[in-house]
Motif scaffolding. Structure first.
Motif, short mmCIF file in Angstrom:
data_model
loop_
_atom_site.label_atom_id
_atom_site.label_comp_id
_atom_site.label_asym_id
_atom_site.label_seq_id
_atom_site.Cartn_x
_atom_site.Cartn_y
_atom_site.Cartn_z
N ILE A 267 0.83 -1.20 0.00
CA ILE A 267 0.00 0.00 0.00
C ILE A 267 0.87 1.25 0.00
N ASP A 268 1.92 1.23 0.82
CA ASP A 268 2.80 2.40 0.95
C ASP A 268 3.86 2.48 -0.12
N LYS A 269 3.89 1.49 -1.03
CA LYS A 269 4.86 1.47 -2.14
C LYS A 269 6.30 1.58 -1.63
N LEU A 270 6.61 0.76 -0.64
CA LEU A 270 7.93 0.80 -0.01
C LEU A 270 8.96 -0.05 -0.73
N GLY A 271 8.53 -0.95 -1.59
CA GLY A 271 9.47 -1.83 -2.28
C GLY A 271 9.65 -3.14 -1.54
N ILE A 272 9.88 -4.20 -2.30
CA ILE A 272 9.96 -5.53 -1.71
C ILE A 272 11.22 -5.70 -0.85
N ASP A 273 12.21 -4.81 -1.02
CA ASP A 273 13.44 -4.88 -0.23
C ASP A 273 13.40 -3.94 0.98
N TYR A 274 12.22 -3.44 1.34
CA TYR A 274 12.11 -2.45 2.40
C TYR A 274 12.71 -2.93 3.72
N LEU A 275 12.47 -4.19 4.08
CA LEU A 275 12.97 -4.68 5.36
C LEU A 275 14.49 -4.68 5.42
N ASP A 276 15.14 -4.79 4.26
CA ASP A 276 16.59 -4.71 4.22
C ASP A 276 17.08 -3.28 4.39
N ARG A 277 16.21 -2.30 4.07
CA ARG A 277 16.62 -0.89 4.09
C ARG A 277 16.09 -0.12 5.28
N ARG A 278 15.12 -0.67 5.99
CA ARG A 278 14.43 0.11 7.03
C ARG A 278 15.39 0.65 8.09
N ALA A 279 16.24 -0.19 8.61
CA ALA A 279 17.17 0.26 9.66
C ALA A 279 18.08 1.37 9.16
N LEU A 280 18.52 1.27 7.90
CA LEU A 280 19.38 2.30 7.33
C LEU A 280 18.62 3.61 7.14
N LEU A 281 17.34 3.52 6.75
CA LEU A 281 16.54 4.73 6.56
C LEU A 281 16.35 5.46 7.88
N ILE A 282 16.10 4.72 8.94
CA ILE A 282 15.95 5.35 10.26
C ILE A 282 17.30 5.82 10.78
N GLY A 283 18.29 4.97 10.65
CA GLY A 283 19.62 5.34 11.14
C GLY A 283 20.23 6.51 10.42
N GLY A 284 19.77 6.76 9.18
CA GLY A 284 20.32 7.86 8.40
C GLY A 284 19.78 9.23 8.76
N VAL A 285 18.81 9.30 9.67
CA VAL A 285 18.27 10.60 10.08
C VAL A 285 19.33 11.33 10.90
N THR A 286 19.74 12.49 10.43
CA THR A 286 20.77 13.27 11.12
C THR A 286 20.14 14.26 12.09
N LEU A 287 20.94 14.74 13.02
CA LEU A 287 20.45 15.74 13.96
C LEU A 287 20.03 17.01 13.23
N GLU A 288 20.77 17.38 12.21
CA GLU A 288 20.43 18.57 11.43
C GLU A 288 19.07 18.41 10.75
N GLU A 289 18.85 17.24 10.13
CA GLU A 289 17.57 17.00 9.46
C GLU A 289 16.44 16.97 10.48
N ALA A 290 16.63 16.27 11.59
CA ALA A 290 15.58 16.16 12.60
C ALA A 290 15.17 17.54 13.13
N ARG A 291 16.14 18.39 13.39
CA ARG A 291 15.81 19.73 13.90
C ARG A 291 15.11 20.57 12.84
N ALA A 292 15.52 20.43 11.58
CA ALA A 292 14.86 21.17 10.51
C ALA A 292 13.41 20.69 10.32
N VAL A 293 13.20 19.40 10.38
CA VAL A 293 11.84 18.86 10.23
C VAL A 293 10.99 19.25 11.43
N ALA A 294 11.55 19.24 12.63
CA ALA A 294 10.80 19.65 13.81
C ALA A 294 10.33 21.09 13.68
N LYS A 295 11.19 21.95 13.16
CA LYS A 295 10.82 23.36 13.00
C LYS A 295 9.71 23.52 11.97
N ARG A 296 9.73 22.68 10.93
CA ARG A 296 8.71 22.76 9.89
C ARG A 296 7.41 22.10 10.31
#
Length: 444
Positions: free
Chosen positions: A386-415
Motif C-alpha cells: 500500500i505504501d509502495k515501499l518496495g519488496i526490499d524495504y525490510l533490508d533498508r528500514r534500519a538504514l533509513l531510520i539510522g540515516g536521520v541526522t540531527l540537522e535534518e531532525a531539527r529542521a523537520v521539527a521546526k517545519r
C-alpha cells in the motif's frame, strides 16, 4: 484441533527475523499478484488482503455501508446460510475477518494447512457470492446501531470522533467509518450488493501470504480465492483533504470525573521525503512507555495523567499527528498548557543528540518484536505494498531510520510542529475551560 488450540498456534513466534525474511513476489495464472513469505516451521497459513476504496466512498446519507458489508460477509454465502457457514468455519477451525477502513477494505484468512483448501473456499464464497440475507441484514444493522449508541456515551470514542469531525469538516475522513444511527438505518440490501459488486475486484487488489506453503501453492491459493473476481474499473477517488489546524479548543461538556482529550495537527503523509525524521521525532515527543517527553513532563514530573502518547496517522489523502490523554477535570487546563509547551520546545530546539540516538535505537531494535505471528507478517506485507515501499524495504528500514541526522531532525521539527496549529477536543467537565468554537455534530 480445537479453535483455542489453533489460536495458540497462530500466536507462536514467527521463525525468521526481519532481516532474514525472504519476500517473494508471485503471480497466479489468473494474473493476481501477491507477496509471500514461506515458513514451514508451523502448519499454519495466513492470507491478508486489501481492496482499494473503503468507508470514505460511502454514499452521502449511507455512511456505514462498507462497515456493514464487513459485518455481513461471514453471515452466509453461496450454498450456506448463516448457521451453516459458521458451523463449517468452526469445524475447520479457521478464521475470517473483514474490516472497512477509510481508504481500503481489508480482510484476512487464517487456517491450518490441512484445512486450507476448504477455508479458502469459504473466503471465495464470501467475496464472490455473499448472501446478504434480509434477516441477517437487520440483525447486523441492529448491532451497528447499538454500537453507535455505546460510542456516543464513551468519552474516549467521542473525543476522537469529535476531533476528526472538527478537523476534516465535511470531508469523508471526518465521518465515522461506522456511520451514524440515521445513515445505518437508511442502508438497504441493494446498497450492500452494489458495494460488493463495485469494490471486490482484482484491479488494485493487494495481498500478503505467510506460512506453510510454497510459491506454487500460494499461486494456486490466490487464484482460487480471487481469480474469479472481475478485473474492475479504475480506482474511485475522493478529494484531497485539507485538515483544519487552527489551534481550536472544542469542549463537549459531559458529567464525568475525568476528561478525555484528543489533540493533534496536520502531519506528514507516508510518501513525505522526511517521513523517517518525523517518525523519530514522534517517538521522542510522544512515544509510548516512558520514552516520550510528554510522558516525562505530564506523568513522571507532575502526575497529571496515567499516560499520554502521539502517533503519525497517514491517510491516502491527508496526514496527521494525533495524541490522546485523560486527566482529572481540574487538571485539563494545565495538561493542555504542557502539551503546547512541549510542542513549542520541539519546534524551537528540536531533539538532543542523545534523544535522537535513543529513538533510532528503539525504533530499529523493537521492530522485529512486532513480527511475532503469521498474521502480523502478512499485515506488514500488505502495508508495504500500500505504501509502495518496495519488496526490499525490510533490508533498508534500519538504514533509513539510522540515516536521520540531527540537522535534518531539527529542521523537520521546526517545519512540522506548530503549537498555533495544535487543536484540542475535550470530553468532560473541566472548570473554567473556554472553548473557541462549539463541537460539530459527529453523527453527520
Amino acid at each position: 484441533m480445537g479453535l483455542a488450540a489453533l489460536l495458540l498456534t497462530f500466536a507462536l513466534p514467527f521463525a525468521p527475523g526481519a532481516a532474514a525474511m525472504q519476500i517473494q513476489s508471485i503471480t497466479g495464472a489468473s494474473g493476481v499478484e501477491a507477496w509471500l513469505v514461506e515458513d514451514h516451521a508451523v502448519p499454519v497459513v495466513t492470507l491478508r488482503f486489501a481492496f482499494p476504496g473503503g468507508a470514505a466512498l460511502d454514499a452521502t446519507g449511507k455512511g456505514g455501508t462498507a462497515a456493514m458489508v464487513a459485518g455481513m460477509l461471514d453471515e452466509g454465502a453461496g450454498p450456506y446460510d448463516t448457521v451453516e457457514y459458521h458451523r463449517r468455519l468452526d469445524d475447520l477451525a479457521g478464521q475470517l475477518r473483514f474490516y472497512a477502513g477509510q481508504d481500503q477494505f481489508d480482510g484476512s484468512l487464517r487456517s491450518l494447512k490441512e484445512n486450507l483448501s476448504d477455508t479458502a473456499e469459504l473466503l471465495r464464497l464470501a467475496l464472490a457470492e455473499p448472501r446478504f440475507a434480509p434477516e441477517a441484514v437487520e440483525r447486523i444493522r441492529a448491532e451497528m446501531i447499538a454500537s453507535l449508541t455505546r460510542q456516543a456515551k464513551n468519552p474516549r470514542s467521542l473525543s476522537g470522533r469529535l476531533w476528526m469531525r472538527d478537523t476534516f469538516e465535511d470531508h469523508p475522513y471526518g465521518k465515522n467509518t461506522d456511520g451514524s444511527e440515521t445513515s445505518v438505518a437508511a442502508i438497504s440490501r441493494a446498497d450492500l450488493v452494489d458495494f460488493a459488486a463495485a469494490r471486490f475486484h482484482r484491479r488494485g487488489l493487494i495481498i500478503g501470504v505467510v506460512g506453510d506453503l510454497t510459491a506454487a501453492e500460494a499461486g494456486a491459493l490466490i487464484d482460487r480465492v480471487f481469480g474469479g473476481l472481475p478485473m474492475g474499473a479504475d480506482e474511485a477517488e475522493i478529494a484531497e483533504a485539507k485538515p483544519v489546524d487552527d489551534g481550536a479548543l472544542v469542549l463537549s461538556r459531559t458529567a464525568v470525573p475525568q476528561s478525555v482529550v484528543t489533540f493533534g495537527q496536520v502531519g506528514p503523509k507516508r510518501d513525505d521525503p522526511h517521513w523517517y525524521a518525523a517518525m523519530v521525532l514522534n517517538d521522542i515527543l510522544g512515544g509510548g512507555g516512558f520514552r516520550g517527553r510528554l510522558m516525562q513532563e505530564i506523568r513522571e514530573k507532575r502526575g497529571l495523567a496515567y499516560g499520554v502518547s502521539t502517533q503519525l496517522t497517514p491517510y491516502r489523502h491527508a496526514g496527521l499527528i494525533v495524541g490522546n490523554v485523560a486527566t482529572e477535570n481540574a487538571r485539563v487546563g494545565d495538561t493542555i498548557a504542557l502539551i503546547r509547551e512541549e510542542w513549542q520546545r520541539m519546534r524551537d530546539d528540536g531533539p538532543t543528540a542523545a534523544e535522537l540516538e535513543d529513538a533510532k535505537t528503539y525504533l530499529t531494535g523493537s521492530f522485529p518484536l512486532s513480527l511475532d505471528s503469521t498474521h502480523h507478517i502478512a499485515g506488514l506485507l500488505v502495508q508495504m505494498q500500500i505504501d509502495k515501499l518496495g519488496i526490499d524495504y525490510l533490508d533498508r528500514r534500519a538504514l533509513l531510520i539510522g540515516g536521520v541526522t540531527l540537522e535534518e531532525a531539527r529542521a523537520v521539527a521546526k517545519r512540522l510542529y506548530d503549537p498555533a496549529r495544535l487543536s484540542f477536543v475535550v470530553v468532560g467537565d473541566p472548570p473554567d475551560l473556554k472553548p473557541t468554537r462549539p463541537a460539530r455534530d459527529p453523527q453527520l
